[in-house]
Structure formats: C-alpha cells, structure tokens
Design a protein around this motif. Structure first.
Motif, PDB file in Angstrom:
ATOM      1  N   ASP A 157       5.859  18.818 -54.298  1.00 47.18           N
ATOM      2  CA  ASP A 157       6.142  20.243 -54.451  1.00 47.18           C
ATOM      3  C   ASP A 157       7.633  20.426 -54.721  1.00 47.18           C
ATOM      4  N   SER A 175      15.766  34.550 -58.723  1.00 44.60           N
ATOM      5  CA  SER A 175      15.013  35.342 -59.697  1.00 44.60           C
ATOM      6  C   SER A 175      14.724  34.528 -60.955  1.00 44.60           C
ATOM      7  N   LYS A 206      11.604  32.464 -60.201  1.00 47.56           N
ATOM      8  CA  LYS A 206      10.366  33.235 -60.041  1.00 47.56           C
ATOM      9  C   LYS A 206       9.646  33.323 -61.384  1.00 47.56           C
ATOM     10  N   THR A 207      10.414  33.391 -62.477  1.00 46.18           N
ATOM     11  CA  THR A 207       9.792  33.449 -63.799  1.00 46.18           C
ATOM     12  C   THR A 207       9.106  32.131 -64.141  1.00 46.18           C
ATOM     13  N   TYR A 208       9.515  31.037 -63.507  1.00 49.82           N
ATOM     14  CA  TYR A 208       8.885  29.726 -63.706  1.00 49.82           C
ATOM     15  C   TYR A 208       7.696  29.529 -62.767  1.00 49.82           C
ATOM     16  N   GLN A 209       7.450  30.490 -61.909  1.00 53.35           N
ATOM     17  CA  GLN A 209       6.411  30.416 -60.893  1.00 53.35           C
ATOM     18  C   GLN A 209       6.626  29.231 -59.958  1.00 53.35           C
ATOM     19  N   ILE A 210       7.884  29.009 -59.601  1.00 55.17           N
ATOM     20  CA  ILE A 210       8.254  27.986 -58.628  1.00 55.17           C
ATOM     21  C   ILE A 210       8.520  28.696 -57.309  1.00 55.17           C
ATOM     22  N   ARG A 211       8.050  28.112 -56.234  1.00 54.40           N
ATOM     23  CA  ARG A 211       8.276  28.700 -54.911  1.00 54.40           C
ATOM     24  C   ARG A 211       9.774  28.703 -54.608  1.00 54.40           C
ATOM     25  N   THR A 212      10.251  29.841 -54.172  1.00 50.24           N
ATOM     26  CA  THR A 212      11.664  29.977 -53.823  1.00 50.24           C
ATOM     27  C   THR A 212      11.777  30.488 -52.393  1.00 50.24           C
TER      28      THR A 212
END
Length: 177
Positions: A16, A28, A31-37
């Motif tokens: 992960d 931010s 988030k556009t990469y759909q990676i958990r932040t």
C-alpha cells in the motif's frame, strides 16, 4: 519531486502506498490519484510524521518511509527491504539499505555516511566523513544509505518513548534515535 517518488513506490506490487504530509497542497495532489493520504501536524522528521498517525497504521506489520527527496528510488530496493525485514527475528528493528559511496560523495554533508559492522549492520550514521582519513589514497570503503527507512510496527510504537540524544541533535539524523 514527491510525485515522482510516489510513482516509483506505486511500482511495488502488494504494498500500500500512502502519502503522509502536513501540506494541504501535497495531499490534494494525491487525492486526484486516488491514493490514501493522511494529514499530520508539523513534524521534525519523517519518522515523527509516521509516529504521529500510527493509530491509522495499526494493521501494517511493516511501514516504510521513502523520503520525498528520493525521486529515483528503486522499486526493487523497496521490495528487497521488505524481504530483509521478513527475515529479522528481533522485536524492534529498522532496515535501511546502504550503498558504496565514492570519495567525492562521502565528502558531502548532504550524503549520509554509514558505518557497518562485520555482519553488515549499521552501527552509526553521520554527515561527516567516516571513517576519517587524511589521505584519499588510503580510503577504506565508504557507505551511505538510501533515503528509505523500513520499521516494524513495534519499533515505531516505541519511538515516542525514546529520547533524542546529543548525537541525533548534532547530526540531525533521526535514525540515530
């Protein structure tokens, strides 16, 4: 640069990738990469940053910190770090891959030097030239470490109870704790 680091990390299968930062701008972006932040407060090091959100990471046996200034980090090196970790029998540990340094890089304070014992275990890290030499012709091998720290969960859980010592303060190197 951090975007390139994350791209390299995403090349490692079955791991992960999370971005942990105090920067809304960085978070931010991912988030556009759909990676958990995960958002943190201000921290002095990557290790402190991870420890500050350790409750969110309880289901991981190992947590690897790939520093944001490592755009050419090798996915194989990340994979190998996990493989080494799985062979370690100690309760708490840190894995950081090391590499040979040439003399010119060993002179640079930004390049962290590593002293290893006969079993290839790190015994000290420094921004200074170690071991010292007064003659470039009589140089022992110099080792440095990549900007990767793999901890088992127990080591990170113990980290807040460890006091920052004089060597960590002087060298500004979190791995000395």
């Amino acid at each position: 640069m951090i975007e390139q680091v994350v791209r390299q990390c995403l090349k490692v299968a079955d791991v992960d990738t999370l971005v942990i930062s105090d920067s809304n701008e960085v978070l931010s972006l991912f988030k556009t990469y759909q990676i958990r932040t995960i958002k943190t407060g201000q921290c002095n090091s990557g290790t402190e940053r991870i420890v500050s959100v350790l409750d969110d990471l309880k289901h991981y046996d190992y947590i690897i910190n790939v520093q944001a200034d490592q755009p050419f980090v090798s996915p194989d090196l990340i994979r190998q770090s996990f493989q080494v970790a799985q062979t370690i029998q100690e309760d708490k540990f840190l894995v950081t891959p090391i590499c040979h340094l040439d003399y010119e890089n060993a002179l640079r304070p930004s390049c962290v030097k590593t002293i290893i014992d006969l079993n290839n275990r790190a015994i000290y890290f420094s921004r200074s030239l170690i071991p010292y030499t007064n003659s470039p012709e009589k140089v022992l091998p110099y080792y440095g470490h990549h900007g990767i720290y793999l901890y088992n969960f127990a080591a990170l859980a113990a980290y807040p109870n460890l006091k920052m010592g004089q060597l960590e303060q002087r060298e500004n190197l979190e791995q000395l704790r």
